[in-house]
Design a protein around this motif. Structure first.
Motif, short mmCIF file in Angstrom:
data_model
loop_
_atom_site.label_atom_id
_atom_site.label_comp_id
_atom_site.label_asym_id
_atom_site.label_seq_id
_atom_site.Cartn_x
_atom_site.Cartn_y
_atom_site.Cartn_z
N ALA A 25 0.79 -1.40 0.49
CA ALA A 25 0.28 -0.24 -0.33
C ALA A 25 1.04 1.33 -0.07
O ALA A 25 -0.13 2.02 -0.24
N ASP A 26 2.30 1.16 0.47
CA ASP A 26 2.91 2.63 0.08
C ASP A 26 3.37 2.89 -0.88
O ASP A 26 3.95 1.55 -1.45
N PRO A 27 3.89 3.52 -1.52
CA PRO A 27 3.59 3.61 -2.75
C PRO A 27 5.51 3.43 -2.68
O PRO A 27 5.90 3.29 -3.91
N MET A 28 6.45 3.88 -1.78
CA MET A 28 7.95 3.35 -1.90
C MET A 28 8.04 2.20 -2.13
O MET A 28 9.68 1.40 -2.76
N ARG A 29 8.04 1.38 -1.09
CA ARG A 29 7.41 0.20 -0.91
C ARG A 29 7.44 -0.93 -2.95
O ARG A 29 7.93 -2.14 -2.81
N LEU A 30 6.33 -0.07 -3.25
CA LEU A 30 5.91 -0.85 -4.27
C LEU A 30 6.82 -0.19 -5.16
O LEU A 30 6.93 -1.33 -6.06
N ARG A 31 7.49 0.92 -5.51
CA ARG A 31 8.01 1.28 -6.52
C ARG A 31 9.65 0.14 -6.17
O ARG A 31 10.64 -0.72 -6.92
N ILE A 32 9.74 -0.38 -4.69
CA ILE A 32 11.43 -0.48 -4.62
C ILE A 32 10.62 -2.78 -5.12
O ILE A 32 11.37 -3.02 -5.88
N VAL A 33 9.05 -2.96 -5.30
CA VAL A 33 9.19 -4.48 -5.46
C VAL A 33 9.50 -4.37 -6.79
O VAL A 33 9.52 -5.02 -7.75
N LYS A 34 8.69 -3.33 -7.34
CA LYS A 34 8.70 -3.21 -9.09
C LYS A 34 10.17 -3.21 -10.13
O LYS A 34 10.69 -4.18 -10.80
N ALA A 35 11.20 -3.03 -9.16
CA ALA A 35 12.61 -2.11 -8.97
C ALA A 35 13.11 -3.85 -9.09
O ALA A 35 13.91 -4.34 -10.64
N LEU A 36 12.39 -4.28 -8.48
CA LEU A 36 13.79 -6.08 -8.19
C LEU A 36 12.01 -6.38 -9.03
O LEU A 36 13.90 -7.41 -9.29
N CYS A 56 19.19 -10.44 -8.00
CA CYS A 56 19.24 -9.67 -6.68
C CYS A 56 19.51 -8.50 -6.83
O CYS A 56 20.81 -8.16 -7.27
N MET A 57 19.19 -7.26 -5.89
CA MET A 57 19.40 -6.52 -5.96
C MET A 57 20.04 -5.31 -4.72
O MET A 57 19.20 -6.27 -3.40
N SER A 58 21.25 -4.90 -4.53
CA SER A 58 21.43 -4.60 -2.80
C SER A 58 20.42 -3.40 -2.55
O SER A 58 19.45 -3.08 -3.57
N CYS A 59 20.17 -3.03 -1.81
CA CYS A 59 19.10 -1.70 -0.89
C CYS A 59 19.34 -0.17 -1.68
O CYS A 59 18.31 -0.43 -2.04
N ALA A 60 20.26 -0.15 -1.70
CA ALA A 60 21.22 0.98 -2.15
C ALA A 60 20.54 0.96 -3.73
O ALA A 60 19.63 2.20 -4.06
N ARG A 108 13.16 -11.23 0.06
CA ARG A 108 14.20 -12.51 0.78
C ARG A 108 15.37 -11.51 0.82
O ARG A 108 15.80 -11.55 -0.37
N THR A 109 16.44 -11.30 1.81
CA THR A 109 17.35 -11.11 2.28
C THR A 109 18.61 -11.54 2.44
O THR A 109 17.92 -12.20 3.26
N THR A 110 19.51 -11.48 2.20
CA THR A 110 20.72 -12.25 2.27
C THR A 110 21.78 -11.16 2.56
O THR A 110 21.98 -10.10 1.72
N LYS A 111 23.03 -11.74 2.85
CA LYS A 111 24.09 -10.37 3.09
C LYS A 111 24.88 -11.22 2.86
O LYS A 111 25.19 -12.38 2.62
N VAL A 170 15.58 -10.03 -3.50
CA VAL A 170 15.43 -10.86 -4.06
C VAL A 170 13.07 -10.75 -3.82
O VAL A 170 13.26 -11.39 -2.49
N VAL A 171 12.85 -10.58 -4.74
CA VAL A 171 11.06 -10.75 -4.68
C VAL A 171 10.75 -12.28 -4.56
O VAL A 171 11.60 -13.30 -5.35
N ARG A 172 9.84 -12.90 -3.23
CA ARG A 172 9.84 -14.07 -3.21
C ARG A 172 8.38 -14.05 -4.34
O ARG A 172 7.57 -15.14 -3.52
N GLU A 173 9.07 -13.88 -5.43
CA GLU A 173 7.21 -14.77 -6.72
C GLU A 173 6.81 -15.73 -6.68
O GLU A 173 5.93 -15.81 -6.14
N THR A 174 8.01 -16.88 -6.25
CA THR A 174 7.25 -17.86 -6.58
C THR A 174 6.57 -18.48 -5.48
O THR A 174 5.12 -18.76 -4.81
N ASP A 175 6.73 -18.12 -3.74
CA ASP A 175 5.89 -18.17 -2.48
C ASP A 175 4.85 -17.62 -2.64
O ASP A 175 3.72 -17.78 -2.29
N ILE A 176 5.11 -16.18 -3.71
CA ILE A 176 3.23 -15.34 -3.10
C ILE A 176 2.43 -16.01 -4.38
O ILE A 176 1.68 -15.42 -3.98
#
Length: 104
Positions: free
Chosen positions: A22-33, A39-43, A70-73, A81-87
């Protein structure tokens, strides 16, 4: 070492996914991923370069706890990375439908 919280597939809730997106910023992050497809870094996934790191970290935490990413270090970098399969397993077609109408 940082321990990331990732809900199991069966614990991902519709309310949690919808609230996170519902947050536009988070939606844009998911779209970018999803557009990157890897995998992409947060930045790198940040929709704008001027966003404070603390705000960006909070957005990624909300997405992670909702089960959307899913976030890994890797070294000093957090890779996402988006958990597209799980969603799609939990809510078939939901993510695609939301993203299709996100810009309306």
């Amino acid at each position: 070492m940082v321990q990331f919280v990732h809900p199991a597939r069966e614990d991902i809730s519709l309310a949690g996914v919808l609230a996170a997106l519902a947050d536009p910023m988070r939606l844009r992050i998911v779209k970018a991923l999803l557009q990157e497809g890897d995998c992409m870094s947060c930045a790198a996934a940040a929709p704008c370069p001027d966003i404070p790191k603390s705000t960006l970290s909070n957005h990624f935490r909300v997405l992670r706890e909702a089960g959307l990413i899913r976030t890994t270090k890797k070294g000093v970098e957090h890779r996402n990375v988006v958990r597209e399969t799980d969603i799609n397993a939990r809510f078939p077609g939901l993510l695609k439908a939301i993203l299709k109408h996100a810009d309306e």
